[in-house]
Design a protein around this motif. Sequence first.
Motif, PDB file in Angstrom:
ATOM      1  N   PRO A  45       0.802  -1.233   0.000  1.00 10.67           N
ATOM      2  CA  PRO A  45       0.000   0.000   0.000  1.00 10.67           C
ATOM      3  C   PRO A  45       0.837   1.288   0.000  1.00 10.67           C
ATOM      4  N   LEU A  46       2.093   1.197   0.406  1.00  8.67           N
ATOM      5  CA  LEU A  46       2.952   2.386   0.491  1.00  8.67           C
ATOM      6  C   LEU A  46       3.993   2.447  -0.617  1.00  8.67           C
ATOM      7  N   LYS A  47       4.014   1.489  -1.528  1.00 11.69           N
ATOM      8  CA  LYS A  47       5.113   1.352  -2.480  1.00 11.69           C
ATOM      9  C   LYS A  47       5.304   2.555  -3.407  1.00 11.69           C
ATOM     10  N   HIS A  48       4.282   3.367  -3.578  1.00 11.91           N
ATOM     11  CA  HIS A  48       4.398   4.553  -4.430  1.00 11.91           C
ATOM     12  C   HIS A  48       5.143   5.689  -3.730  1.00 11.91           C
ATOM     13  N   ARG A  49       5.454   5.509  -2.440  1.00 10.74           N
ATOM     14  CA  ARG A  49       6.083   6.582  -1.659  1.00 10.74           C
ATOM     15  C   ARG A  49       7.575   6.375  -1.430  1.00 10.74           C
ATOM     16  N   PHE A  50       8.144   5.289  -1.959  1.00  8.74           N
ATOM     17  CA  PHE A  50       9.574   5.031  -1.781  1.00  8.74           C
ATOM     18  C   PHE A  50      10.098   4.178  -2.927  1.00  8.74           C
ATOM     19  N   VAL A  51      11.405   4.133  -3.032  1.00  8.78           N
ATOM     20  CA  VAL A  51      12.091   3.222  -3.950  1.00  8.78           C
ATOM     21  C   VAL A  51      12.592   2.073  -3.093  1.00  8.78           C
ATOM     22  N   LEU A  52      12.226   0.848  -3.452  1.00 13.34           N
ATOM     23  CA  LEU A  52      12.659  -0.321  -2.692  1.00 13.34           C
ATOM     24  C   LEU A  52      13.955  -0.854  -3.280  1.00 13.34           C
ATOM     25  N   GLN A  53      14.962  -0.936  -2.432  1.00 17.36           N
ATOM     26  CA  GLN A  53      16.249  -1.508  -2.813  1.00 17.36           C
ATOM     27  C   GLN A  53      16.446  -2.754  -1.959  1.00 17.36           C
ATOM     28  N   GLN A  54      16.742  -3.871  -2.594  1.00 14.61           N
ATOM     29  CA  GLN A  54      16.945  -5.122  -1.862  1.00 14.61           C
ATOM     30  C   GLN A  54      18.430  -5.480  -1.856  1.00 14.61           C
ATOM     31  N   VAL A  55      18.925  -5.863  -0.680  1.00 16.45           N
ATOM     32  CA  VAL A  55      20.321  -6.268  -0.526  1.00 16.45           C
ATOM     33  C   VAL A  55      20.331  -7.713  -0.061  1.00 16.45           C
ATOM     34  N   ASP A  56      20.891  -8.583  -0.892  1.00 13.09           N
ATOM     35  CA  ASP A  56      21.023 -10.000  -0.556  1.00 13.09           C
ATOM     36  C   ASP A  56      22.254 -10.145   0.333  1.00 13.09           C
ATOM     37  N   ILE A  57      22.037 -10.421   1.597  1.00 12.92           N
ATOM     38  CA  ILE A  57      23.144 -10.468   2.554  1.00 12.92           C
ATOM     39  C   ILE A  57      24.017 -11.707   2.394  1.00 12.92           C
TER      40      ILE A  57
END
Length: 105
Positions: A45-57
Amino acid sequence: MFFLKSRPAALQLLRLFSSHSLPTLTLFTKDPCPLCDDAKEELEPLKHRFVLQQVDITLPENSVWWDRYRYDIPVFHLNGRFVMKHRVDAILLEKLLTDAETQTR
């Protein structure tokens, strides 16, 4: 038309052309991670308010994050600062996103 070889490069280019830069929400994760999958669903529901960056640890270049977060994923940073772990706190995230939007105006 041109293609970018990496998602981070695409995000940087997008920010260059954006008049209003969105905050970056970084998700520290690994594959598989069912808790991370649940967390991403909660973010919808909030995805339009941020850029999601995923870091594979688990990647060798992310060994610092592996040492720090291997027992705590999912872990989230907003604009480089730790904000939550284990699950999404939607109320906290909403407040932090509102604060970030206010600061960029």
